[in-house]
Scaffold this active site. Structure first.
Site, PDB file in Angstrom:
ATOM      1  CB  ALA A  36      -0.919   0.000   1.220  1.00  0.00           C
ATOM      2  CG  ASP A  37       2.622   5.139  -1.557  1.00  0.00           C
ATOM      3  OD1 ASP A  37       3.757   4.995  -1.049  1.00  0.00           O
ATOM      4  OD2 ASP A  37       2.170   6.241  -1.909  1.00  0.00           O
ATOM      5  CB  THR A  38      -1.139   6.787   2.380  1.00  0.00           C
ATOM      6  OG1 THR A  38      -1.743   5.535   2.728  1.00  0.00           O
ATOM      7  CG2 THR A  38      -2.118   7.918   2.670  1.00  0.00           C
ATOM      8  N   GLY A  83      -3.421   3.757  -2.318  1.00  0.00           N
ATOM      9  CA  GLY A  83      -3.446   2.688  -3.307  1.00  0.00           C
ATOM     10  C   GLY A  83      -3.065   1.386  -2.628  1.00  0.00           C
TER      11      GLY A  83
END
Length: 198
Positions: A78-80, A115
């Site tokens: 995940a990436d924020t 994501g």
């Protein structure tokens, strides 16, 4: 059958060092293990629209995983990103950068996009979730207090919604609170369920 029971025959591998993501997955009752730590240079094309960066980076992290996935293993990456206008605010590299980020967010609304990518040895699925967040006007004293006491250098946009600043300064959220923390856990729950059923 509950999702936690479906996952009993799998190994859900969380490729993240974020304590917030670990907390959210645990809070949802899902069994998981931490994937071995590995390096991934988080670069994205300069012409990529800001709203697509988090999804791109979640896939990049998945593809950079250096170990072959065994049968029944599911890798979760995940990436924020914090987006103000068309500008992506990453993790601040210095106190000065953190101050600049919070001052730019003060009194304004911004987007938080996470994501998420799920991958097995044979397939990969990704999704993204967006939330809107509004800060009230912050004083210089408040910005200094937050940065000096909470040291938000590991957080996109230089803030953590679950910390003092979230209680004291966030006026409004549209969308998932947990997404702003770093993982849209409700969407992950439903997407992981679909992923296992397909």
């Amino acid at each position: 059958m509950l999702l936690k029971d479906k996952l009993a025959s799998c190994r859900l591998l969380l490729a993240s060092q974020s304590p917030r993501r670990r907390e959210l997955i645990s809070g949802c009752g899902l069994p998981f293990e931490l994937a071995p730590k590995y390096e991934c240079e988080e670069k994205y094309p300069s012409d990529l629209p800001a709203g697509e960066v988090a999804l791109y980076l979640s896939r990049l992290k998945s593809e950079a995983y250096p170990f072959a996935l065994a049968d029944r293993e599911i890798l979760l990456t995940a990436d924020t990103t914090v987006i103000l206008g068309d500008r992506v605010l990453g993790k601040p590299h210095s106190r000065e950068e953190a101050v600049e980020m919070l001052r730019s967010l003060s009194g304004r609304s911004h987007s938080v996009v996470t994501g998420v990518t799920l991958r097995t040895a044979s397939r990969m699925e990704s999704f993204a979730v967006e939330s809107r967040v509004r800060f009230r006007e912050l004083t210089s004293e408040e910005v200094d207090y937050y940065i000096d006491n909470f040291r938000p250098y590991d957080k996109a946009g230089a803030y953590g919604i679950q910390e003092w600043i979230g209680y004291a300064a966030i006026e409004r959220i549209e969308g998932s609170f947990y997404n702003v923390m770093g993982l849209p856990i409700q969407k992950l729950y439903t997407e992981l369920n679909k992923f296992l059923n397909s």
